[in-house]
Design a protein around this motif. Sequence first.
Motif, PDB file in Angstrom:
ATOM      1  N   ASN A 275     -31.374  58.288 -40.941  1.00 25.13           N
ATOM      2  CA  ASN A 275     -32.452  59.199 -40.774  1.00 25.13           C
ATOM      3  C   ASN A 275     -33.554  58.523 -40.264  1.00 25.13           C
ATOM      4  OD1 ASN A 275     -30.788  61.825 -41.722  1.00 25.13           O
ATOM      5  ND2 ASN A 275     -30.843  60.473 -43.401  1.00 25.13           N
ATOM      6  N   GLU A 276     -33.406  57.336 -39.468  1.00 25.40           N
ATOM      7  CA  GLU A 276     -34.439  56.656 -39.205  1.00 25.40           C
ATOM      8  C   GLU A 276     -34.666  56.926 -37.643  1.00 25.40           C
ATOM      9  OE1 GLU A 276     -36.989  55.491 -40.718  1.00 25.40           O
ATOM     10  OE2 GLU A 276     -36.194  55.177 -42.866  1.00 25.40           O
ATOM     11  N   TRP A 277     -35.423  57.938 -37.182  1.00 24.06           N
ATOM     12  CA  TRP A 277     -35.540  57.919 -35.708  1.00 24.06           C
ATOM     13  C   TRP A 277     -36.410  57.018 -35.036  1.00 24.06           C
ATOM     14  CZ3 TRP A 277     -32.464  60.831 -32.937  1.00 24.06           C
ATOM     15  CH2 TRP A 277     -31.663  61.843 -33.383  1.00 24.06           C
ATOM     16  N   SER A 278     -37.183  56.201 -36.005  1.00 28.43           N
ATOM     17  CA  SER A 278     -38.180  55.160 -35.266  1.00 28.43           C
ATOM     18  C   SER A 278     -37.351  54.038 -34.972  1.00 28.43           C
ATOM     19  CB  SER A 278     -39.018  54.986 -36.456  1.00 28.43           C
ATOM     20  OG  SER A 278     -38.455  54.352 -37.495  1.00 28.43           O
ATOM     21  N   THR A 279     -35.887  53.785 -35.548  1.00 22.43           N
ATOM     22  CA  THR A 279     -35.031  52.791 -35.235  1.00 22.43           C
ATOM     23  C   THR A 279     -35.050  52.921 -33.683  1.00 22.43           C
ATOM     24  OG1 THR A 279     -33.886  52.985 -37.262  1.00 22.43           O
ATOM     25  CG2 THR A 279     -32.720  51.882 -35.496  1.00 22.43           C
ATOM     26  N   PRO A 280     -35.018  51.509 -32.838  1.00 24.76           N
ATOM     27  CA  PRO A 280     -34.856  51.343 -31.552  1.00 24.76           C
ATOM     28  C   PRO A 280     -33.658  52.301 -31.042  1.00 24.76           C
ATOM     29  CG  PRO A 280     -35.856  49.397 -32.290  1.00 24.76           C
ATOM     30  CD  PRO A 280     -35.666  50.370 -33.562  1.00 24.76           C
ATOM     31  N   ARG A 281     -33.499  52.673 -29.846  1.00 25.78           N
ATOM     32  CA  ARG A 281     -32.359  53.374 -29.335  1.00 25.78           C
ATOM     33  C   ARG A 281     -31.095  52.695 -29.375  1.00 25.78           C
ATOM     34  NH1 ARG A 281     -33.814  55.914 -23.789  1.00 25.78           N
ATOM     35  NH2 ARG A 281     -35.475  57.119 -24.672  1.00 25.78           N
ATOM     36  N   GLU A 282     -31.165  51.610 -28.907  1.00 28.00           N
ATOM     37  CA  GLU A 282     -30.010  50.798 -28.987  1.00 28.00           C
ATOM     38  C   GLU A 282     -29.375  50.335 -30.412  1.00 28.00           C
ATOM     39  OE1 GLU A 282     -26.693  49.015 -27.584  1.00 28.00           O
ATOM     40  OE2 GLU A 282     -28.077  50.451 -26.401  1.00 28.00           O
ATOM     41  N   GLN A 283     -30.341  50.307 -31.395  1.00 25.47           N
ATOM     42  CA  GLN A 283     -29.795  49.856 -32.854  1.00 25.47           C
ATOM     43  C   GLN A 283     -29.358  51.278 -33.364  1.00 25.47           C
ATOM     44  OE1 GLN A 283     -32.648  48.244 -35.403  1.00 25.47           O
ATOM     45  NE2 GLN A 283     -33.435  46.863 -33.953  1.00 25.47           N
ATOM     46  N   ARG A 284     -29.977  52.323 -33.098  1.00 30.14           N
ATOM     47  CA  ARG A 284     -29.119  53.649 -33.414  1.00 30.14           C
ATOM     48  C   ARG A 284     -27.963  53.822 -33.066  1.00 30.14           C
ATOM     49  NH1 ARG A 284     -32.832  57.944 -30.908  1.00 30.14           N
ATOM     50  NH2 ARG A 284     -34.416  56.619 -30.736  1.00 30.14           N
ATOM     51  N   ARG A 285     -27.702  53.418 -31.487  1.00 31.72           N
ATOM     52  CA  ARG A 285     -26.378  53.344 -31.217  1.00 31.72           C
ATOM     53  C   ARG A 285     -25.257  52.464 -31.658  1.00 31.72           C
ATOM     54  NH1 ARG A 285     -23.784  52.766 -25.735  1.00 31.72           N
ATOM     55  NH2 ARG A 285     -23.199  54.751 -25.242  1.00 31.72           N
ATOM     56  N   GLN A 286     -25.816  51.481 -32.032  1.00 34.51           N
ATOM     57  CA  GLN A 286     -24.883  50.334 -32.797  1.00 34.51           C
ATOM     58  C   GLN A 286     -24.715  51.032 -33.989  1.00 34.51           C
ATOM     59  OE1 GLN A 286     -23.463  47.732 -31.425  1.00 34.51           O
ATOM     60  NE2 GLN A 286     -24.332  48.129 -29.536  1.00 34.51           N
ATOM     61  N   GLN A 287     -25.373  51.713 -34.797  1.00 32.80           N
ATOM     62  CA  GLN A 287     -25.155  52.096 -36.082  1.00 32.80           C
ATOM     63  C   GLN A 287     -23.938  53.258 -35.913  1.00 32.80           C
ATOM     64  OE1 GLN A 287     -29.448  51.855 -37.453  1.00 32.80           O
ATOM     65  NE2 GLN A 287     -28.464  52.153 -39.197  1.00 32.80           N
ATOM     66  N   LYS A 288     -24.365  54.110 -34.787  1.00 31.90           N
ATOM     67  CA  LYS A 288     -23.166  55.023 -34.526  1.00 31.90           C
ATOM     68  C   LYS A 288     -21.787  54.640 -34.324  1.00 31.90           C
ATOM     69  CE  LYS A 288     -25.455  57.542 -31.576  1.00 31.90           C
ATOM     70  NZ  LYS A 288     -25.704  58.740 -30.801  1.00 31.90           N
ATOM     71  N   ILE A 289     -21.770  53.623 -33.695  1.00 30.47           N
ATOM     72  CA  ILE A 289     -20.465  52.998 -33.299  1.00 30.47           C
ATOM     73  C   ILE A 289     -20.018  52.205 -34.388  1.00 30.47           C
ATOM     74  CG2 ILE A 289     -19.546  50.887 -32.109  1.00 30.47           C
ATOM     75  CD1 ILE A 289     -21.549  51.286 -29.950  1.00 30.47           C
ATOM     76  N   GLN A 290     -20.868  51.664 -35.562  1.00 33.10           N
ATOM     77  CA  GLN A 290     -20.230  51.163 -36.599  1.00 33.10           C
ATOM     78  C   GLN A 290     -19.545  52.108 -37.629  1.00 33.10           C
ATOM     79  OE1 GLN A 290     -20.069  48.083 -37.525  1.00 33.10           O
ATOM     80  NE2 GLN A 290     -20.448  47.333 -35.599  1.00 33.10           N
ATOM     81  N   ALA A 291     -20.227  53.533 -37.439  1.00 32.69           N
ATOM     82  CA  ALA A 291     -19.743  54.636 -38.207  1.00 32.69           C
ATOM     83  C   ALA A 291     -18.606  55.173 -37.835  1.00 32.69           C
ATOM     84  CB  ALA A 291     -20.941  55.905 -38.190  1.00 32.69           C
ATOM     85  N   LEU A 292     -17.997  54.771 -36.713  1.00 30.86           N
ATOM     86  CA  LEU A 292     -16.706  55.143 -36.267  1.00 30.86           C
ATOM     87  C   LEU A 292     -15.680  54.716 -37.077  1.00 30.86           C
ATOM     88  CD1 LEU A 292     -17.231  54.643 -32.232  1.00 30.86           C
ATOM     89  CD2 LEU A 292     -17.397  56.850 -33.626  1.00 30.86           C
ATOM     90  N   ARG A 293     -14.537  55.605 -37.189  1.00 35.60           N
ATOM     91  CA  ARG A 293     -13.322  55.323 -38.065  1.00 35.60           C
ATOM     92  C   ARG A 293     -12.257  54.836 -36.929  1.00 35.60           C
ATOM     93  NH1 ARG A 293      -9.897  59.088 -39.498  1.00 35.60           N
ATOM     94  NH2 ARG A 293     -10.878  60.822 -38.838  1.00 35.60           N
ATOM     95  N   VAL A 294     -11.703  53.896 -37.246  1.00 31.57           N
ATOM     96  CA  VAL A 294     -10.579  53.453 -36.483  1.00 31.57           C
ATOM     97  C   VAL A 294      -9.019  53.541 -36.921  1.00 31.57           C
ATOM     98  CG1 VAL A 294     -12.137  51.717 -35.175  1.00 31.57           C
ATOM     99  CG2 VAL A 294     -11.032  50.970 -37.140  1.00 31.57           C
ATOM    100  N   GLU A 295      -9.038  54.015 -38.221  1.00 28.90           N
ATOM    101  CA  GLU A 295      -7.663  54.341 -38.589  1.00 28.90           C
ATOM    102  C   GLU A 295      -7.591  55.293 -39.648  1.00 28.90           C
ATOM    103  OE1 GLU A 295      -7.964  50.886 -42.167  1.00 28.90           O
ATOM    104  OE2 GLU A 295      -6.782  50.560 -40.353  1.00 28.90           O
TER     105      GLU A 295
END
Length: 295
Positions: A275-295
Amino acid sequence: MTKFLPVLLGTLLLCGCASEAQHPSLASAQPTPASVATVAADDNLNAVAWTQTALEHDLIYQETFRSAQSQLLAALKDRNWDALPAEDRSTPYKHLKPAVILDIDETVLDNSPYQARLIRKGGEFNEADWAAWCKEERARALPGAVEFTQFAARHGIAVFYISNRAQDLDAATLDNLRKAGLPVSGPEAFLGLGTLLPGCDQVGTEKSCRRQLIGQHHRVLMQLGDQLGDFLSVLTNTAAGRVQAMAPYKDWIGTRWFVFPNPTYGSWEPSLFNNEWSTPREQRRQQKIQALRVE
Ligand SMILES: [Mg+2]
């Protein structure tokens, strides 16, 4: 709305090859890399394109509103039926007037043109141009919304709209609802951020106090929305917190509560980056990628 969640602009370029790998049958429809090489990627592009162009989107709205409508008269007849969460229900309701509660943005009104504009200009949500869009009063009704709300109104069921649009947008919002063909009994039918319940602590943009206000004089037959917060208070906006908040009410989905899909924005998204909108855009993007389920 709580807040239009900012559109993330990635620095990656669009590339047909990833999609092609996932969907070989669509390979011939993929743009060539050369044709898209100058187009910046936008995390919201597919979601907004789906919202605006996929017939499936419209069908889901229609089937959800129709399902609600098909159960509404039975709910009206059953005086033990109420759709407010326990935390918002303090008044005995059996003999109160019937009502339904709907969210506005992406529940009855389609604001996707606003997001489409952001994508085209590479911008992110901001209050000023969101307000300007609202004041255009050109948002269309979502499929099935007019039929459901008019059906409710014809059967003597009060139709309330709870929205987190800012107070200075009250008049434009009421006008837009009317222009779209949605029933508006009067200004009291719209409960925006400026609607307060004395003695109730408004926590941020939570809608609890406004639900309680309606519940003082109405039995709520159904709630409809595109965010968990349209139904109940989510005290901890994490994946686990969201599941925990909804757990007691899972059986109400499709009977008392009706949820619409919103892949374009919503509290689901910041739950992926603390919930940290102050996080730089690209870091938010990386965290979303990390949240993806791959199995
Ligand atoms: Mg909404």
